[in-house]
Motif scaffolding. Structure first.
Motif, PDB file in Angstrom:
ATOM      1  N   GLN A 133     -15.993 -26.249 -30.840  1.00  0.00           N
ATOM      2  CA  GLN A 133     -15.759 -26.962 -29.571  1.00  0.00           C
ATOM      3  C   GLN A 133     -15.873 -26.038 -28.368  1.00  0.00           C
ATOM      4  OE1 GLN A 133     -12.149 -29.284 -29.701  1.00  0.00           O
ATOM      5  NE2 GLN A 133     -13.089 -30.794 -31.048  1.00  0.00           N
ATOM      6  N   ARG A 155      -6.006 -30.353 -34.056  1.00  0.00           N
ATOM      7  CA  ARG A 155      -6.212 -28.980 -33.579  1.00  0.00           C
ATOM      8  C   ARG A 155      -4.995 -28.104 -33.895  1.00  0.00           C
ATOM      9  NH1 ARG A 155      -7.670 -31.751 -28.724  1.00  0.00           N
ATOM     10  NH2 ARG A 155      -9.913 -32.040 -28.585  1.00  0.00           N
ATOM     11  N   ASP A 203      -4.373 -19.507 -25.993  1.00  0.00           N
ATOM     12  CA  ASP A 203      -4.655 -19.501 -24.551  1.00  0.00           C
ATOM     13  C   ASP A 203      -5.768 -20.521 -24.285  1.00  0.00           C
ATOM     14  OD1 ASP A 203      -5.403 -19.062 -21.974  1.00  0.00           O
ATOM     15  OD2 ASP A 203      -5.777 -16.912 -22.194  1.00  0.00           O
ATOM     16  N   TRP A 204      -5.384 -21.678 -23.768  1.00  0.00           N
ATOM     17  CA  TRP A 204      -6.374 -22.729 -23.532  1.00  0.00           C
ATOM     18  C   TRP A 204      -7.069 -22.577 -22.180  1.00  0.00           C
ATOM     19  CZ3 TRP A 204      -8.136 -25.476 -27.402  1.00  0.00           C
ATOM     20  CH2 TRP A 204      -7.307 -25.715 -28.502  1.00  0.00           C
ATOM     21  N   SER A 205      -6.692 -21.511 -21.452  1.00  0.00           N
ATOM     22  CA  SER A 205      -7.342 -21.336 -20.143  1.00  0.00           C
ATOM     23  C   SER A 205      -8.830 -21.041 -20.315  1.00  0.00           C
ATOM     24  CB  SER A 205      -6.673 -20.214 -19.350  1.00  0.00           C
ATOM     25  OG  SER A 205      -6.869 -18.977 -19.982  1.00  0.00           O
ATOM     26  N   ASP A 207     -10.562 -22.638 -22.418  1.00  0.00           N
ATOM     27  CA  ASP A 207     -11.141 -23.924 -22.824  1.00  0.00           C
ATOM     28  C   ASP A 207     -11.520 -24.682 -21.557  1.00  0.00           C
ATOM     29  OD1 ASP A 207     -11.551 -25.918 -25.062  1.00  0.00           O
ATOM     30  OD2 ASP A 207     -10.116 -27.045 -23.887  1.00  0.00           O
ATOM     31  N   ALA A 209      -8.944 -25.645 -19.013  1.00  0.00           N
ATOM     32  CA  ALA A 209      -8.054 -25.414 -17.880  1.00  0.00           C
ATOM     33  C   ALA A 209      -8.743 -24.433 -16.943  1.00  0.00           C
ATOM     34  CB  ALA A 209      -6.729 -24.847 -18.360  1.00  0.00           C
ATOM     35  N   GLY A 210      -8.729 -24.717 -15.677  1.00  0.00           N
ATOM     36  CA  GLY A 210      -9.406 -23.830 -14.733  1.00  0.00           C
ATOM     37  C   GLY A 210     -10.775 -24.357 -14.357  1.00  0.00           C
ATOM     38  N   GLY A 211     -11.127 -25.498 -14.889  1.00  0.00           N
ATOM     39  CA  GLY A 211     -12.383 -26.130 -14.463  1.00  0.00           C
ATOM     40  C   GLY A 211     -13.600 -25.628 -15.206  1.00  0.00           C
TER      41      GLY A 211
END
Lengths: 222, 289
Positions: A133, A155, A203-205, A207, A209-211
């Protein structure tokens, strides 16, 4: 690779029915491999559209072109000299190609001809299954090279969950439990000790998050 | 239902923002709210604004409702999927919360949990429509509810933001009205002239616009906002006024009071007083209205 699925022709017709000069634009990469948007599918769609417009008594020009890729400037430049002949493009590339074509030819309507799905392997002809993904922080080293982000319905990073039965997922008995696969794989690698460790918080940032994400490689840019 | 009654009567409504705590000590929140009981028609309980984790809006609203205070619960699209949002809306109304405000929610990247995965299962317009669906007695799956909630529904309108066309803003607001929004909260306003182009395009008698009056805390805060926040305009004259005064805090309170009076005289439906952490200053402002 990225897999795409053909859009119903009725949906495509509905989008383009007001246009009179249409270019069907294929892509020679992933969508060719998954037989959704390569040269062959461009031909099939163009023929179907010509037939439709003929039956409707409409004089519509439908041309075909397949580029090596639609996600690179250099290949999209190949249609610059001909693009003015058309008042719409139907791109059979993945969503990346559709958007890049539209960015390149700002005043040209560009419509998607496929539904872009996900990143896959070709298990057999006509069967593509999800493997990645693109979460931006690969944890495959810890999980025996089997990805719980893409292959576990929840997940779950410390699995299996309570819905795993006989190695199958509660979502569907035909779906393997990713964590059963991970355990089996770690066992085969003699690394079951790794399974005992609690996975650190992800850390999904990297992925979404953050655009919208980007990769900058200064060493390649130079 | 004080807020709805005020709106229906066309009276100027006073809203105040009360942040729930980052923790479980709710006594300051309750004390601050109670201190202005009778002066405020409803308290807006932000849902983790700026993506900073704290007690939820639902929790904060229920605690204040239990104290006999009317609240507006915020629901945002960032942290919950459609299942959880519907569940919280039912819970809120079941616990006596009759006002709800739908917001998009800031990206976790700007908050204190920047590694979080945001949800955005529904967008703001979809969320507003879902509130309507529930009020019509069904959930999003079309299943009948055992009792439908009834809400006064609000949302946001981004008035005065730099580079935003008033046409687009009006268009967005109309879509939100169509989706069920009955009142709109603006970003903090310090100079009404910035929203004139917008106001010319709408009928403020028909559409309930509630401007936010933000209590500045210092000259530094005013300068920071002026320089860094695109959606808030602070005129140089106001910064100069704060620079010259020896009593900065007193002047900040005065600025808020003046703004509220201006809004009341201009015929707005109400005001939201935002004190972000200085809720103890609410009485100073509200007593002068």
């Amino acid at each position: 690779m990225i897999v795409a699925d053909k859009k119903p022709i009725e949906e495509i017709i509905d989008e383009i029915k007001e246009h009179e000069r249409i270019l069907i634009l294929g892509c020679n990469e992933c969508v060719t491999v998954c037989e959704a948007g390569g040269k062959k599918e461009v031909g099939v769609l163009a023929s179907a559209l010509r037939m439709y417009f003929l039956n409707e008594g409409k004089e519509v020009k439908v041309d075909e072109k397949t580029l090596e890729r639609q996600c690179d400037h250099e290949y999209l430049e190949e249609i610059r000299s001909m693009i003015d002949q058309y008042d719409a493009v139907v791109s059979l590339a993945c969503g990346v190609g559709v958007q890049f074509t539209a960015e390149k030819y700002h005043s040209m309507p560009v419509y998607p001809g496929v539904n872009t799905c996900f990143m896959v392997v070709t298990e057999e002809r006509g069967l593509w299954t999800e493997r990645c993904q693109g979460c931006g922080e690969c944890i495959l080293a810890r999980t025996g090279a089997i990805c719980p982000v893409s292959r576990c319905a929840k997940r779950v990073l410390n699995g299996p969950c309570g819905g795993s039965t006989d190695g199958k997922c509660e979502i569907n008995k035909e779906i393997d439990c990713a964590w059963q696969l991970i355990v089996d794989r770690l066992k085969a690698l003699d690394r079951l000790d790794d399974y005992e460790k609690i996975s650190p918080l992800k850390d999904w940032s990297t992925d979404r998050a953050g655009g919208p994400r980007k990769v900058i490689r200064e060493d390649v840019q130079q | 239902m004080q807020l709805k009654n005020k709106f229906d009567a066309g009276e100027f409504a006073i809203l105040a923002e009360i942040e729930p705590p980052k923790g479980v000590d709710v006594s300051p929140m309750i004390a601050n709210a109670k201190r202005v009981k009778g002066m405020v028609d409803a308290f807006i309980i932000p849902e983790m604004s700026n993506a900073v984790m704290r007690m939820s809006s639902l929790g904060g609203a229920m605690i204040l409702q239990a104290e006999g205070l009317e609240t507006i619960m915020q629901v945002n699209c960032r942290d919950r999927n459609r299942i959880a949002l519907q569940a919280d809306l039912l819970a809120a109304n079941g616990c006596g919360v009759n006002n709800v405000m739908a917001v998009t929610g800031e990206d976790p990247g700007i908050g204190d949990h920047h590694k979080a995965r945001s949800v955005y299962d529904l967008d703001l317009l979809e969320l507003l429509q879902v509130v309507g669906t529930l009020q019509n007695g069904k959930d999003m799956a079309g299943i009948e509810l055992a009792g439908a909630p009834k809400f006064l529904v609000g949302s946001t309108v981004n008035l005065g933001a730099k580079g935003r066309s008033p046409e687009i803003e009006v268009n967005e607001m109309k879509k939100k009205i169509e989706a069920g929004a009955e009142f709109f909260i603006t970003p903090p306003l310090f100079d009404l002239s910035v929203i004139d182009p917008f106001l010319k395009r709408i009928n403020t008698e028909k559409i309930k616009i509630i401007p936010t009056v933000l209590l500045l805390k210092s000259l530094g805060m005013a300068r920071y906002i002026a320089q860094n926040l695109d959606h808030v305009y602070i005129p140089d004259s106001l910064i100069e006024r704060l620079r010259k005064t020896p009593d900065k805090v007193g002047e900040c309170v005065k600025i808020s009071c003046e703004m509220i009076h201006t809004l009341k005289n201009k015929g707005f439906s109400g005001v939201l007083v935002s004190t972000i952490g200085w809720e103890h200053k609410l009485p100073d402002i509200l007593e002068k209205i």
